[in-house]
Scaffold this motif. Structure first.
Motif, PDB file in Angstrom:
ATOM      1  N   LYS A  13       2.521   1.917  -3.309  1.00 59.30           N
ATOM      2  CA  LYS A  13       1.576   2.533  -4.235  1.00 59.30           C
ATOM      3  C   LYS A  13       1.476   4.036  -3.969  1.00 59.30           C
ATOM      4  CE  LYS A  13      -2.551   1.005  -6.418  1.00 59.30           C
ATOM      5  NZ  LYS A  13      -3.534  -0.059  -6.411  1.00 59.30           N
ATOM      6  N   LYS A  14       1.327   4.378  -2.702  1.00 63.22           N
ATOM      7  CA  LYS A  14       1.226   5.784  -2.302  1.00 63.22           C
ATOM      8  C   LYS A  14       2.462   6.550  -2.715  1.00 63.22           C
ATOM      9  CE  LYS A  14      -1.563   6.366   1.864  1.00 63.22           C
ATOM     10  NZ  LYS A  14      -1.417   6.371   3.330  1.00 63.22           N
ATOM     11  N   SER A  15       3.621   5.945  -2.469  1.00 59.35           N
ATOM     12  CA  SER A  15       4.879   6.612  -2.756  1.00 59.35           C
ATOM     13  C   SER A  15       5.002   6.867  -4.257  1.00 59.35           C
ATOM     14  CB  SER A  15       6.028   5.741  -2.239  1.00 59.35           C
ATOM     15  OG  SER A  15       7.229   6.430  -2.345  1.00 59.35           O
TER      16      SER A  15
ATOM     17  N   LYS B  90       0.826  -1.218   0.000  1.00 61.70           N
ATOM     18  CA  LYS B  90       0.000   0.000   0.000  1.00 61.70           C
ATOM     19  C   LYS B  90       0.853   1.258   0.000  1.00 61.70           C
ATOM     20  CE  LYS B  90      -4.494  -0.753   2.139  1.00 61.70           C
ATOM     21  NZ  LYS B  90      -5.077  -0.934   3.484  1.00 61.70           N
ATOM     22  N   GLN B  91       1.907   1.218   0.813  1.00 54.10           N
ATOM     23  CA  GLN B  91       2.760   2.397   0.899  1.00 54.10           C
ATOM     24  C   GLN B  91       3.578   2.591  -0.366  1.00 54.10           C
ATOM     25  OE1 GLN B  91       3.480   1.163   5.169  1.00 54.10           O
ATOM     26  NE2 GLN B  91       4.806   2.953   4.943  1.00 54.10           N
TER      27      GLN B  91
ATOM     28  N   ASN C 293       2.648   7.211  -6.333  1.00 52.58           N
ATOM     29  CA  ASN C 293       1.697   8.271  -6.705  1.00 52.58           C
ATOM     30  C   ASN C 293       2.241   9.671  -6.441  1.00 52.58           C
ATOM     31  OD1 ASN C 293      -0.411   6.924  -7.928  1.00 52.58           O
ATOM     32  ND2 ASN C 293      -1.297   6.317  -5.959  1.00 52.58           N
ATOM     33  N   LYS C 294       3.261   9.754  -5.600  1.00 51.59           N
ATOM     34  CA  LYS C 294       3.826  11.081  -5.281  1.00 51.59           C
ATOM     35  C   LYS C 294       4.874  11.541  -6.288  1.00 51.59           C
ATOM     36  CE  LYS C 294       3.241  10.921  -0.283  1.00 51.59           C
ATOM     37  NZ  LYS C 294       4.001  10.195   0.747  1.00 51.59           N
TER      38      LYS C 294
ATOM     39  N   LYS D  85       1.259   5.442 -13.562  1.00 52.07           N
ATOM     40  CA  LYS D  85       1.765   5.168 -12.210  1.00 52.07           C
ATOM     41  C   LYS D  85       1.227   3.836 -11.692  1.00 52.07           C
ATOM     42  CE  LYS D  85       2.644   9.889 -10.690  1.00 52.07           C
ATOM     43  NZ  LYS D  85       2.194  10.974  -9.798  1.00 52.07           N
ATOM     44  N   LYS D  86      -0.002   3.539 -12.049  1.00 52.60           N
ATOM     45  CA  LYS D  86      -0.579   2.268 -11.620  1.00 52.60           C
ATOM     46  C   LYS D  86       0.223   1.112 -12.226  1.00 52.60           C
ATOM     47  CE  LYS D  86      -4.914  -0.297 -12.012  1.00 52.60           C
ATOM     48  NZ  LYS D  86      -4.895  -0.901 -13.342  1.00 52.60           N
TER      49      LYS D  86
END
Ligand code: TRP
Length: 335
Positions: free
Chosen positions: A221-223, A218-219, A225-226, A275-276
């Protein structure tokens, strides 16, 4: 014919990130499989003390870096993998080299000079906050290298000067005391990618723009996305060559996948979609290793055992060499 010896050290400050993986860890692990090379890889924890005075961080980083290399499949039967501080011959050799290293040579070291320049620019005393550790850093690095008579030292460009200093010190020692050391050469691989970080600059701990290698899914993915992109909308063609998303993609993808992504960029793939896909690619590539990493981090005893075996192998080289060097400089039993 004895094998060519390749040696490199990893300073134990910080958590390994994608840039470390692509730029240093992945090529090192690949190289360690070569039958014609004896590689030495070590955790430079004495070097960590130069930059980091937080004991918990130095210790944690040592553990994380060891677990990372093992999780990624470093073959410790082929490569000698050890912790610098487990080889007491290194600091002893460091002293002998210190007594042969010209102070003027150390005055020219980039890392030290940069600190002096920063002090002067701020109107401070030139030596403010500069320890003898920082000043003598290249000599400790020379000891790391010369201790194992390494022929080649894979490093980033910023470290070339240090390898040249190691050669210089080795040559001076050899000239005075006889031939004991191989003169090492820096190995800078121009083909290895220097990964861009979240903000598009080089991915580096000092810029705070890294994507840690083993973030939970999850993290991760978040990273991802940044990662900074421009404001182009979906369906607007995008320039792959100036995109951090594409640059990181390329470091993990096959040639075919890279060509496909380039095509998708020119056809205006949405940033969210790119990004995905990047997340899926990286997650797929590191997923298995991440599981191993987590298992290792939960079993520090095993990591320690592996390092002790490595230290023994390393000392099989360092002890006899130091013995000779001691005798050469006149440190020996009175007979
Ligand atoms: N100074 C190197 C760095 O910061 C790490 C290091 C320590 C090293 N000793 C070494 C690298 C010996 C190569 C050889 O990247």
């Amino acid at each position: 014919m004895s094998k060519q010896r390749v040696l490199t050290g990893i300073t134990t400050t910080g958590t390994p990130h994608l840039g470390n993986y692509v730029g240093a860890i992945r090529p090192a692990i690949e190289a360690s499989e070569r039958a014609d090379v004896q590689s030495f890889y070590f955790l430079a924890d004495f070097h960590a003390l130069i930059k980091c005075h937080d004991p918990a961080l130095v210790h944690q980083s040592t553990r994380e870096i060891a677990a990372t290399w093992l999780a990624l499949g470093l073959n410790t039967d082929n490569a000698i993998f050890y912790r610098q501080s487990d080889v007491p011959e290194i600091p002893e050799l460091c002293w002998m080299l210190t007594c042969m290293a010209a102070k003027g040579l150390m005055n020219r070291a980039h890392a030290y000079k940069a600190s002096v320049d920063a002090n002067l620019a701020a109107g401070d005393d030139a030596d403010l906050g500069i320890t003898m550790g920082l000043y003598s850093y290249p000599i400790l690095m020379a000891a790391d290298i010369l201790m194992f008579n390494a022929h080649k030292v894979p490093v980033g460009k910023d470290q070339i000067q240090h390898i040249e200093m190691a050669r210089d010190i080795a040559a001076r020692f050899n000239h005075h005391y006889g031939e004991h050391f191989v003169l090492p050469e820096a190995l800078v691989d121009e083909n290895v990618a220097v990964l861009q970080g979240l903000d598009g600059r080089k991915m580096s701990k000092s810029y705070g723009n890294t994507i840690p290698l083993f973030l939970p899914e999850k993290q991760l993915k978040k990273s991802i996305n940044k990662i900074v992109t421009n404001l182009l909308e979906p369906r607007q063609p995008k320039d792959a060559d100036t995109s951090t998303v594409f640059q990181i993609w390329q470091a993990f993808a096959t040639a075919e996948q890279t060509a496909q992504m380039r095509q998708a960029f020119s056809e205006g793939i949405a940033w969210g979609e790119a990004k995905k896909q990047l997340f899926e690619l990286i997650n797929d590539k590191v997923g298995d290793a991440r599981e191993k990493y987590e298992a290792l981090m939960a079993n520090p005893k095993h990591i320690e055992e592996v390092l002790q075996i490595g230290a023994e192998k390393a000392r099989a080289h360092s002890k006899p060499l130091l013995e000779k060097v001691r005798a050469a400089v006149g440190i020996k039993k009175i007979q």
